[in-house]
Design a protein around this motif. Structure first.
Motif, mmCIF file in Angstrom:
data_model
loop_
_atom_site.group_PDB
_atom_site.id
_atom_site.type_symbol
_atom_site.label_atom_id
_atom_site.label_comp_id
_atom_site.label_asym_id
_atom_site.label_seq_id
_atom_site.Cartn_x
_atom_site.Cartn_y
_atom_site.Cartn_z
ATOM 1 N N VAL A 18 0.874 -1.169 0.000
ATOM 2 C CA VAL A 18 0.000 0.000 0.000
ATOM 3 C C VAL A 18 0.908 1.215 0.000
ATOM 4 O O VAL A 18 1.715 1.388 0.921
ATOM 5 N N LYS A 19 0.806 1.998 -1.049
ATOM 6 C CA LYS A 19 1.659 3.185 -1.162
ATOM 7 C C LYS A 19 0.754 4.412 -1.184
ATOM 8 O O LYS A 19 -0.159 4.515 -2.002
ATOM 9 N N VAL A 20 1.026 5.327 -0.257
ATOM 10 C CA VAL A 20 0.269 6.582 -0.238
ATOM 11 C C VAL A 20 1.254 7.700 -0.553
ATOM 12 O O VAL A 20 2.214 7.925 0.206
ATOM 13 N N THR A 21 1.046 8.377 -1.668
ATOM 14 C CA THR A 21 1.970 9.440 -2.054
ATOM 15 C C THR A 21 1.602 10.750 -1.352
ATOM 16 O O THR A 21 0.519 10.869 -0.760
ATOM 17 N N LYS A 22 2.500 11.723 -1.466
ATOM 18 C CA LYS A 22 2.245 13.030 -0.852
ATOM 19 C C LYS A 22 1.010 13.697 -1.436
ATOM 20 O O LYS A 22 0.413 14.574 -0.820
ATOM 21 N N ASN A 23 0.666 13.301 -2.651
ATOM 22 C CA ASN A 23 -0.481 13.924 -3.330
ATOM 23 C C ASN A 23 -1.812 13.312 -2.919
ATOM 24 O O ASN A 23 -2.827 13.608 -3.537
#
Lengths: 277, 468
Positions: B363-368
């Motif tokens: 699960v990757k949550v980017t700054k955007n």
């Protein structure tokens, strides 16, 4: 910069995630403070290990039958220094370990902890507190290796991250074939206080034995807004409210530190950083 | 007294293991060379840009290494794999025109029958080529396109060129590059803006030839505010040589659109299933994956959802059953790239008889992606102590507004649950059966009916002796 692999997770995953291994500067590992300790059968000990200036520390411990150890390891390095530490512990039959680890210092640190529950009915309870701010880098790799029957391993982790800090926490429960009726539990709660934070968690559970119970859980989020509003409605400033909520989040680990002076030192250290944010 | 274990039967494989005599019209040489790629491309009458794409993919394939994680792939020898097998059949829209032996295969698998009762369109691939494709007339009138990839490449060349391997570029990994070089067959679906395809479309992929590879490409574009349920099935008879499946699925779910992609993978136990699936989801769009992995010798399958638009959603429901001789490494990944995106991943794995089931996720949550939410739940059931069950999730979260939770459990059938049910007058056998059915029920209820029936075969429990 000469880098060396310091620790690896027991089972690799996608390389793009950047969590398979921790690397540290080779220079960091040149001089170490090493402790080799045997707790004899039926003996009960308490130990405190503090890192305040050592770049690399290794602790190797064996805990004999029916013996117990409470090990408190505090990493309170100056914030401009880098650090690595390693703990290897083997528990014999019915041995007990309580490990309290606090990782609040150093600009960049890597720690690896390998606990082998070798003897039947041995038990390890591990509590970890980490706190990162500024541009600090935190890298932790904990492995609980269940080998004996009816072994118990608990890994509870409480973290706070702010500024532009980066953290990786890897926690593995590894149930080996034959570890019948073993029970393992892992929990990581992370409170994130700033937009610039990067927070990576890798809770691994490996099992070659069916007669086990394994659970892990991770939660990551900002401070509960309802709690903040409640405290602010009681007259606290937003900063004070945040401090209080974070202190409460860390309390399960802090209260395990028996030395009042050390506990106050850690508490003050975190408060100061929160105020400077 | 030694405790005896719960015994759960494997899937009844007779249906899938019936082999047809290999009557292929043409087979490429085994191995992977530029000449073979040029030959496949010429036979398929590729446009020039596709030939170049294939050759560049071959270059990438030769540059990349095998993954240094996941199952051991050393058994796979590409020099022994035949990458293109052309069946002696032309693509048709009538089952009557499909050669008898191939039609019989799909009859046994229930495809023509399902087409009559519960599907709006069917595609059937045999070895490297699609041999049958149909779609209901009313969908055609609404502008829905459902055809084989080769036809799409010629009749809708610009759309294909704009989308083909844009989500899964050949550089992604070695088997994506292999796919780019030798792809053949697969389905193309285009659902125009605002059109809701109420009845599912299904493509079925059958690999009959021994020692062959299947490399079908599935490209689905669901335009704004449209919806679709697409079902993918696959099987093969068992041979003593390694077969390879390296398909690629690219799903484009535009703003406000919804796509459900259901798969039951039931490859034979000599198959290396190294498949890549990826979806990109626009604003307010929804991707739903329902994934069942039962077959193959080795699987590496991790559908990925890229939540690109604000409020995009992903639901992933998966079950994996690993038995003797199987190493099934499955899972999912989600990349949150926009605010208020959300994902819910729920999986069940079962391992028995020395099988190895691995759940792997990212699960990757980017700054955007402020206010992203993701919940991951993975439950593993082990039925004996010679099997393995491993769980390896990773969360990578940037920013302070994401709300991420992960939970996993591992264990066997609980004695307490058995006792409780027995105290209510249920027999021990039935109690066990109920518990295993309950374990996979969250997945089974999401499956199309015919696959839910197949799932029930999974939980056909035989009990021996006492509590295990």
């Amino acid at each position: 910069m000469n880098k060396e692999i310091f620790s690896e997770i027991p089972m690799r995953t996608w390389n793009w995630l950047g969590v398979n291994e921790a690397t540290v500067d080779k220079d960091l590992l040149v001089e170490s403070q090493k402790l080799d300790i045997d707790i004899e059968a039926d003996h009960h000990e308490k130990m405190v290990v503090e890192y305040r200036k050592e770049s690399y520390g290794i602790v190797n411990i064996s805990i004999g039958e029916n013996a117990s150890l409470k090990l408190t390891q505090l990493q309170l390095m100056p914030e401009e220094r880098n650090h690595a530490n390693e703990v290897n512990i083997v528990l014999e039959k019915k041995a007990r370990l309580q490990l309290v680890a606090v990782e609040t210092g150093a600009k960049s640190f890597a720690s690896k902890v390998n606990i082998i529950l070798k003897g039947d009915k041995s038990q390890a309870d591990v509590s970890v507190l980490y706190f990162g701010d500024g541009d600090r880098s935190l890298d932790m790799n904990y492995v609980l290796d269940f080998q004996g029957r009816k072994t118990v391993g608990n890994l509870e982790v409480y973290g706070g991250l702010m500024g532009e800090s980066q953290k990786i926490f890897r926690g593995t429960l590894d149930f080996k074939q034959g570890s019948k009726q073993a029970k393992g539990y892992e929990k990581e709660n992370v409170v994130v206080l700033s937009k610039g934070v990067r927070n990576r968690s890798v809770p691994i559970m490996l099992s070659g034995e069916d007669d086990v119970v394994g659970n892990h859980a991770v939660s990551s989020g900002k401070i509960n807004e309802d709690k903040l509003h409640y405290l602010m409605s009681r007259g606290l400033s937003p900063a004070e409210a945040r401090k209080l909520v974070l202190e409460a989040a860390f309390n399960p680990v802090l209260e395990l530190i028996e030395d009042e002076v050390l506990r106050q030192e850690i508490d003050s250290y975190i408060k100061e950083r929160l105020e400077n944010e | 007294m030694a405790q005896e274990k719960t015994y759960i039967e494997d899937i009844e494989r007779t249906l899938y293991d019936i082999k047809n005599v290999d009557k292929s019209k043409y087979k490429s040489q085994s191995g992977l060379t530029e000449d073979i790629i040029r030959d496949i491309s010429a036979r398929k009458n590729d446009p020039e840009w596709m030939l170049e794409f294939r050759l560049k993919s071959l270059e990438v394939y030769n540059q990349l290494s095998l993954p240094n994680w996941g199952p051991d792939l050393s058994e796979l020898n590409m020099d022994e794999i035949v990458t293109y097998v052309q069946p002696d059949a032309k693509m048709t829209g009538s089952w009557d025109e499909v050669p008898e032996d191939i039609k019989d295969t799909f009859d046994r698998l229930g495809i023509p029958e399902a087409e009559q009762t519960s599907l709006a369109g069917v595609g059937a691939q045999y070895d490297s080529e699609v041999v049958y494709h149909s779609i209901q007339e009313d969908l055609v009138k609404q502008g829905v396109i459902y055809t084989d990839m080769e036809t799409a490449l010629h009749e809708h060349e610009e759309i294909v060129r704009d989308h083909f391997m844009k989500l899964v570029p050949p550089k992604d990994h070695k088997f994506a590059a292999l796919h780019g070089a030798v792809w053949s067959g697969g389905s193309f679906v285009y659902v125009p803006e605002g059109v809701h395809v109420e009845i599912p479309l299904q493509s079925y992929f059958r690999l009959n030839a021994a020692g062959a590879g299947q490399f079908e490409h599935t490209l689905i574009i669901v335009e704004k505010n449209a919806s679709l349920h697409f079902i993918e099935g696959c099987s093969a008879p068992k041979y003593n040589v390694t077969n390879l499946h390296a398909g690629c699925v690219e799903l484009f779910v535009n703003d406000g659109a919804r796509l459900r992609y259901s798969t039951i993978e039931n490859w034979s136990r000599n198959m290396m299933n190294l498949n890549t699936k990826r979806a990109v989801v626009g604003k307010d769009g929804v991707i739903e994956w329902v994934s069942g992995s039962f077959g193959s010798h080795v699987s590496m399958l991790y559908p990925c959802s890229v939540l690109k638009g604000e409020n995009a959603k992903c639901e992933f429901t998966g079950v994996t059953f690993a038995s003797k001789g199987q190493n099934l490494d499955t899972g999912a990944s989600v990349i949150h790239c926009a605010p208020h995106t959300s994902a819910n991943i729920s999986t069940r794995t079962i391992s028995k008889a020395g099988g190895k089931a691995t759940y792997r996720s990212a699960v990757k949550v980017t700054k955007n992606a402020p206010y992203a939410k993701c919940s991951v739940n993975c439950e593993s059931l082990m039925l004996d102590d010679i099997s393995r069950s491993d769980t390896l999730p990773t969360m990578d979260i940037e920013g302070d507004e994401a709300d991420i939770g992960h939970e996993a459990t591992i264990g066997r059938i609980s004695d307490e649950a058995i006792f409780y049910l027995m105290s209510r007058g249920i027999s021990e056998d039935e109690a066990r059966s109920m518990i295993v059915r309950g374990f996979v029920e969250p997945i089974a209820k999401e499956l199309p009916l015919e696959y839910a029936v197949e799932m029930n075969n999974l939980v056909n429990i035989e009990l021996e002796g006492t509590m295990g």
